[in-house]
Design a protein around this motif. Structure first.
Motif, PDB file in Angstrom:
ATOM      1  N   GLY A 137       1.053  -1.082   0.077  1.00 51.17           N
ATOM      2  CA  GLY A 137      -0.129  -0.016   0.035  1.00 51.17           C
ATOM      3  C   GLY A 137       0.870   1.104   0.141  1.00 51.17           C
ATOM      4  O   GLY A 137       0.601   2.154   0.594  1.00 51.17           O
ATOM      5  N   GLY A 149      -3.006  -4.863  -1.581  1.00 52.09           N
ATOM      6  CA  GLY A 149      -3.234  -6.341  -1.845  1.00 52.09           C
ATOM      7  C   GLY A 149      -3.284  -7.258  -0.544  1.00 52.09           C
ATOM      8  O   GLY A 149      -4.294  -8.015  -0.219  1.00 52.09           O
ATOM      9  N   ASP A 153       3.234  -9.545  -2.208  1.00 48.29           N
ATOM     10  CA  ASP A 153       1.855  -8.789  -1.514  1.00 48.29           C
ATOM     11  C   ASP A 153       0.928  -9.814  -1.294  1.00 48.29           C
ATOM     12  O   ASP A 153      -0.170  -9.248  -0.745  1.00 48.29           O
TER      13      ASP A 153
HETATM   14  C1  IPD Z   1       0.862  -2.962  -4.395  1.00 51.04           C
HETATM   15  C2  IPD Z   1      -0.370  -2.976  -3.525  1.00 51.04           C
HETATM   16  C3  IPD Z   1      -1.665  -2.715  -4.523  1.00 51.04           C
HETATM   17  C4  IPD Z   1      -1.881  -3.947  -5.671  1.00 51.04           C
HETATM   18  C5  IPD Z   1      -0.361  -3.950  -6.394  1.00 51.04           C
HETATM   19  C6  IPD Z   1       0.786  -3.905  -5.568  1.00 51.04           C
HETATM   20  P1  IPD Z   1       2.881  -2.124  -2.902  1.00 51.04           P
HETATM   21  O1  IPD Z   1       1.800  -3.222  -3.573  1.00 51.04           O
HETATM   22  O2  IPD Z   1      -0.413  -4.225  -3.021  1.00 51.04           O
HETATM   23  O3  IPD Z   1      -2.751  -2.743  -3.950  1.00 51.04           O
HETATM   24  O4  IPD Z   1      -2.708  -3.907  -6.396  1.00 51.04           O
HETATM   25  O5  IPD Z   1      -0.370  -5.106  -7.330  1.00 51.04           O
HETATM   26  O6  IPD Z   1       2.006  -3.778  -6.539  1.00 51.04           O
HETATM   27  O7  IPD Z   1       3.651  -1.316  -4.276  1.00 51.04           O
HETATM   28  O8  IPD Z   1       2.020  -1.084  -2.426  1.00 51.04           O
HETATM   29  O9  IPD Z   1       4.087  -2.816  -2.222  1.00 51.04           O
END
Ligand code: IPD
Length: 271
Positions: free
Chosen positions: A91, A188, A212
């Protein structure tokens, strides 16, 4: 399992402590001005990501020097059957914009088995954890997924620029056509933890990385939910599509998203 139960006990204890402390470190960074950069389109990195990951790896390495690490910022370190998979801040875009919906997510794999997971959401005072075969917990409360009819369901649809925009908009349309609604909250790992906690009913993303997802996937399974085979087709190192949901929604969501179908033609069509 490739690792003895006592060895897993030690790692579980270390995992919970380091995840909690990493959450507190992330929270300290959140409260002050920090440097923010873009790694790619809408893909952020802050100085906190590197600092938090270094702290986690240093702590775990000091205690388990033979273990290997796969981190979002530090990449691959070491090899062997005991592997920690780390997202220091999931996030990151929220974090960079002063939105408190972010977390630290760490999973532990024993060989090919996803054995442990923990997620700290420090701004909410929440620590989620799961151990294979021993359930999933939010602070001290056992988690259980919430089954709902598709027309009452809330499904989070994660987005990143790793898949074309039209694939995402097609996914949104397909979910809305089932009668469910959707949200995108930008983490995620927390999205999966929310499914495990019964706050939402499903999480889907057409491509997401292992750091994630792994901790949250174990939580969903241990809370009685269903997940696709994320680790199949090299998901650990290359990422994969993910779908996790309450079991009663599996059929409708697999059909709507194409993720988890034995014949994944539909998934290819919308991505
Ligand atoms: C992201 C987050 C986002 C998801 C992306 C990820 P980060 O990770 O989890 O919700 O949709 O696929 O890359 O960059 O915040 O560690």
């Amino acid at each position: 399992m490739i690792i003895r139960s006592e060895e897993l006990d030690e790692r579980e204890e270390a995992l919970i402590a380091v995840t909690r402390d990493a959450g507190e470190l992330a929270r300290d960074f959140f409260s002050k001005p920090i440097e923010v950069k873009l790694k790619g389109k809408q893909d952020y990195i802050t100085e906190a990501d590197g600092e938090v990951e270094r702290m986690i790896v240093a702590r775990l390495k000091a205690r388990f020097p033979q273990d290997a690490f796969l981190g979002e910022e530090g990449g691959n370190q070491g090899s062997g059957p005991a592997l920690w998979v780390i997202d220091p801040i999931d996030g990151t875009a929220n974090f960079a914009h002063g939105i408190p919906h972010f977390c630290v997510s760490i999973a532990f794999m024993a060989g090919t088995e996803l054995a442990l997971g923990a997620i700290a959401a420090p701004m909410y005072g929440e620590l989620y954890r799961a151990r294979l075969g021993r359930g999933a917990f939010l602070n001290d409360r056992a988690m259980r997924v919430a089954d709902a009819g598709i027309k009452q369901a809330v499904v989070e649809l994660g987005w990143s620029s790793r898949r074309p925009v039209r694939a995402y908009t097609a996914l949104v349309e397909r979910i809305l056509a089932t009668g469910a609604t959707f949200l995108r909250a930008g983490s995620g790992a927390l999205g999966l933890a929310y499914v495990a906690a019964g706050r939402t009913h499903g999480y889907c993303e057409l491509h997401i990385n292992s750091w994630d997802t792994l901790a949250g996937l174990l939580m969903v399974r241990e809370a009685g939910g269903w997940t696709n085979d994320f680790l199949g087709s090299d998901g650990l190192t290359r990422g994969n599509a993910v779908l996790a949901c309450a079991p009663g929604l599996k059929e409708a969501l697999v059909a709507a998203t194409g993720v988890g179908q034995v014949n994944e033609k539909l998934e290819r069509r919308i991505s």
